[in-house]
Design a protein around this motif. Sequence first.
Motif, mmCIF file in Angstrom:
data_model
loop_
_atom_site.group_PDB
_atom_site.id
_atom_site.type_symbol
_atom_site.label_atom_id
_atom_site.label_comp_id
_atom_site.label_asym_id
_atom_site.label_seq_id
_atom_site.Cartn_x
_atom_site.Cartn_y
_atom_site.Cartn_z
ATOM 1 N N GLU A 1 -59.854 14.940 3.283
ATOM 2 C CA GLU A 1 -61.029 14.525 4.056
ATOM 3 C C GLU A 1 -60.671 14.154 5.493
ATOM 4 N N MET B 1 -63.398 12.972 -6.494
ATOM 5 C CA MET B 1 -62.187 13.394 -5.795
ATOM 6 C C MET B 1 -61.642 12.215 -4.990
ATOM 7 N N TYR C 1 -65.107 22.768 -3.264
ATOM 8 C CA TYR C 1 -63.942 22.188 -3.940
ATOM 9 C C TYR C 1 -64.186 22.207 -5.443
ATOM 10 N N ALA D 1 -69.319 20.879 -2.865
ATOM 11 C CA ALA D 1 -70.703 20.432 -2.871
ATOM 12 C C ALA D 1 -71.311 20.904 -1.564
ATOM 13 N N ARG E 1 -69.072 10.511 2.107
ATOM 14 C CA ARG E 1 -68.398 11.431 1.173
ATOM 15 C C ARG E 1 -67.331 10.738 0.335
ATOM 16 N N ARG F 1 -76.022 11.652 -0.386
ATOM 17 C CA ARG F 1 -74.893 10.820 0.080
ATOM 18 C C ARG F 1 -75.409 9.856 1.148
HETATM 19 N N1 GLY Z 1 -66.502 13.768 -1.571
HETATM 20 C C1 GLY Z 1 -66.956 15.064 -1.307
HETATM 21 C C2 GLY Z 1 -68.396 15.210 -1.127
HETATM 22 O O1 GLY Z 1 -69.112 14.298 -0.801
HETATM 23 O O2 GLY Z 1 -68.872 16.303 -1.304
#
Ligand code: GLY
Length: 387
Positions: free
Chosen positions: A59, A53, A260, A273, A342, A316
């Motif tokens: 965000e 995304m 999402y 997520a 993210r 992440r």
């Molecule tokens: N970029 C969205 C996430 O890390 O879930």
Amino acid sequence: MTEHNGHGYDAIFVGCGVIGLASAWRAARAGARVCVLERDRPAAGATGVAAGMLAPVGEASWGEESLLALNQESLRCWPDFAADLEADAESAIEFAVRGALHVAVDRDEAEELRRRYELHRSLGLDSEWLRGKDCRALEPGLATAIRGGAHVAGEASVDPRRLVAALLTALDQLRVEVGSGAEVVGAERDGEVWRVRTGDGGEHEARVLVLSAGCWSGQAGWVPEESRPPIRPVKGEILTLRGPADEPVCERIVAGERVYMVPRADGRLIVGATVEERGFDTTVTAGGVHELLREAYRLIPEIAELELAEAGAGPRPGTPDNAPLIGWSATEGLLIAAGHYRNGILQAPITADSVAALLAGEAPPVDLEPFSPLRFVGLRTEPALEA
Ligand code: GLY
């Protein structure tokens, strides 16, 4: 691994996620002699489970204006970055400006989304408030309960798997070696040169080391303590659903408060997520899958008809202020490009161009001051649960 006779590399990238790969590609394209070392395999961390995304507005959060500016600038870089990469690799990465629709199902969510929309407006972002029926006019698959939404027409997506494959091909075309299963176990600075040892018995020399190891960057024992970044793994579980390519359940990115969905051209729908503080645990849990399916179903009931094709989880690289570290560390010759949390796929172009510029001794394309690794020097963090 062969080295360039006598002088070693200009830079060795330690870590082969999207940040290491993209930065190595941009640096090599600009003429630097580089290689990439990876403890596991390419995209073994967050990159391998990313939805792709490219959504700076979605965000955006309060008090994170510098991060938002970086995200916006990187989104502006994306079309050229994608075009260059597709030309170099001769393969498509499915970069598409689809737009995103952030929706609310109940009154609480509508209040919260409205606050976010007011934030968008106060920051001058391109976001339009729509009533429920107008949301459904854009995306007919949305639940009739949808109360309203914020439409962000400029947001985009890319397929991270195609992106990684293209970066590996582009690096190969430039004869940049990517060493999988080559964990850096030691690095000593000898004058102007780093001498690097890997667990598979390799020895390498470079003028600069670039720490691009995502969530493992905070665990890198070879990094001097004053420069070791406070990066922690933040688990995300993610699903891939699959349906007919000619009848997608949505055209845009559709996002709610806790989920999402990112459609792909071939009929896949990525549902992400969860956000969990579980150290390096990457177990796919029944609870995580349930939460994602429940929330996705609340927004688009039709997802129940799709095949559940894949479920995954990954770490992440989180930082104390949610912003990445891009720039020189407190240790001479050590550059850091990590902690993209993210936004690693989104921030790849601006990070890669910044790293390539710094390696060439040039000014980076954006002010990196807010992202300097030096902001965390002296900050002590607890070790993660399990490395
Ligand atoms: N970029 C969205 C996430 O890390 O879930």
